[in-house]
Design a protein around this motif. Structure first.
Motif, mmCIF file in Angstrom:
data_model
loop_
_atom_site.group_PDB
_atom_site.id
_atom_site.type_symbol
_atom_site.label_atom_id
_atom_site.label_comp_id
_atom_site.label_asym_id
_atom_site.label_seq_id
_atom_site.Cartn_x
_atom_site.Cartn_y
_atom_site.Cartn_z
ATOM 1 N N ASP A 174 0.860 -1.175 0.000
ATOM 2 C CA ASP A 174 0.000 0.000 0.000
ATOM 3 C C ASP A 174 0.904 1.234 0.000
ATOM 4 O OD1 ASP A 174 -1.615 2.186 0.737
ATOM 5 O OD2 ASP A 174 -3.028 0.859 1.762
ATOM 6 N N ARG A 177 -0.069 4.107 2.447
ATOM 7 C CA ARG A 177 0.231 3.888 3.871
ATOM 8 C C ARG A 177 1.737 3.831 4.125
ATOM 9 N NH1 ARG A 177 -2.299 3.321 8.382
ATOM 10 N NH2 ARG A 177 -1.534 1.212 8.732
ATOM 11 N N LEU A 178 2.475 3.193 3.229
ATOM 12 C CA LEU A 178 3.908 2.993 3.478
ATOM 13 C C LEU A 178 4.761 4.111 2.882
ATOM 14 C CD1 LEU A 178 4.087 -0.840 2.635
ATOM 15 C CD2 LEU A 178 3.700 0.198 4.868
ATOM 16 N N GLN B 108 -9.286 -1.643 12.673
ATOM 17 C CA GLN B 108 -9.152 -0.645 11.600
ATOM 18 C C GLN B 108 -9.703 0.714 12.033
ATOM 19 O OE1 GLN B 108 -7.151 0.156 8.919
ATOM 20 N NE2 GLN B 108 -7.700 -1.871 8.123
ATOM 21 N N LEU B 114 -0.417 -1.873 11.504
ATOM 22 C CA LEU B 114 0.272 -2.370 10.308
ATOM 23 C C LEU B 114 -0.367 -3.717 9.980
ATOM 24 C CD1 LEU B 114 2.691 -2.110 8.247
ATOM 25 C CD2 LEU B 114 4.004 -3.494 9.855
ATOM 26 N N THR B 115 -1.062 -3.785 8.863
ATOM 27 C CA THR B 115 -1.778 -5.020 8.525
ATOM 28 C C THR B 115 -0.993 -5.829 7.504
ATOM 29 O OG1 THR B 115 -3.072 -3.873 6.831
ATOM 30 C CG2 THR B 115 -4.054 -4.026 9.014
ATOM 31 N N TYR B 169 -4.639 -4.909 2.829
ATOM 32 C CA TYR B 169 -3.469 -5.045 3.711
ATOM 33 C C TYR B 169 -2.403 -4.015 3.340
ATOM 34 C CZ TYR B 169 -5.947 -9.411 4.125
ATOM 35 O OH TYR B 169 -6.949 -10.330 4.298
ATOM 36 N N ASP B 170 -1.666 -3.555 4.344
ATOM 37 C CA ASP B 170 -0.547 -2.647 4.063
ATOM 38 C C ASP B 170 0.529 -3.383 3.277
ATOM 39 O OD1 ASP B 170 -1.821 -0.676 5.523
ATOM 40 O OD2 ASP B 170 -0.872 -1.267 7.403
#
Lengths: 191, 191
Positions: A174, A177-178, B108, B114-115, B169-170
């Protein structure tokens, strides 16, 4: 050095293309995206714009809407697929990064491969496409949804595999997010 | 230190639980998997085995097959879900790693998260479950398919989200292709 290919599949606006280019730059490899379209154009005689567009127009509903142009479209799209497949197989003789165009599917089992999928949430992508490509009559969200739908349909049509399912990639990230830089670092580190 | 939770969703046999434990160990955090089941057991009065099983039995076909026990099952499974949800929210007051149990969905938007999703191909997982859990009457492939189906159905039933779709997911990793240690390193580096 052993030949190894990185393929980057990505949601529109996720920065996947930028990530692919950065990874290639850091690893000293060529990156094929626009260049791939140009190669397919020169081999096929089709216009570059047409090739870029065709990569995302394989949905049934699109076919239904364009019924008048059905036969011609499907023939030219399928020949384009074959030329594209040939170009990708040729490029994969040497280590490189390839963005989009079902390269992951085309090269699976044929070369040493690292398959990447880049995605991000709607807000991150919407902000990004407005910044990069400007406003249009459609809302950014609508543009993103249409693009996603077309890419998924194109992928599904030619590979019979669902696009964006984690199982189909070595690594899925992602970028919203990252962060773009972290994604580049992670992929580079895996090469 | 700011509270941050890592959730690890995983395909059966992919090594996701091992990866979660290793990541927690390296980061000096508690890891909840079996411990979570024990907490739910002590809060609910249900048997541990029953709780472990219920985490994977929400598919419609299962409901249909067990129609005689339908009402009782659905009530106890739903109360279990509520207790599990409460336990996960309590655990997430402090930094930790949580394996499975829809923790990604439950947390969530509520905590810094961190997923992670861990998957691997059939061969890698089949070899691994035979090595870890021994042979059984069913082939390892059949056991894996059944487990995957149940986890996906459970996840879908309680979250209305598709399990294993990269977007959710991340980071999603193929532990068979990248190796367990590399997965641990990547996740630890992202924390």
């Amino acid at each position: 050095m052993k030949t190894k290919i990185i393929t980057v599949s990505r949601e529109f606006g996720s920065g996947g293309r930028t990530i692919g280019k950065e990874v290639a730059h850091k690893l000293g490899l060529p990156c094929y995206d626009q260049e791939l379209i140009e190669k397919v154009a020169s081999e096929s005689g089709f216009d570059k714009e047409y090739i870029a567009e065709q990569g995302e127009y394989a949905s049934e509903s699109w076919l239904a809407n364009q019924f008048g142009a059905f036969y011609g479209s499907i023939v030219s799209r399928d020949s384009l697929w074959l030329i594209q497949r040939k170009v990708i197989l040729e490029l994969a003789q040497k280590s490189c990064v390839i963005v989009g165009r079902c390269a992951d599917y085309i090269l699976q089992g044929k070369v040493d491969l690292l398959t990447v999928f880049i995605h991000a949430d709607m807000k991150f992508r919407a902000d990004r496409i407005v910044r990069l490509y400007g406003e249009s009559d459609d809302s950014p969200e609508r543009r993103l949804k249409q693009k996603d739908k077309r890419r998924a349909a194109y992928y599904r049509y030619y590979t019979d595999i669902d696009w964006g399912v984690a199982k189909n990639y070595d690594i899925a990230l992602d970028s919203g997010r990252l962060g773009i830089d972290k994604c580049v670092e992670l992929i580079t580190g895996l090469y």
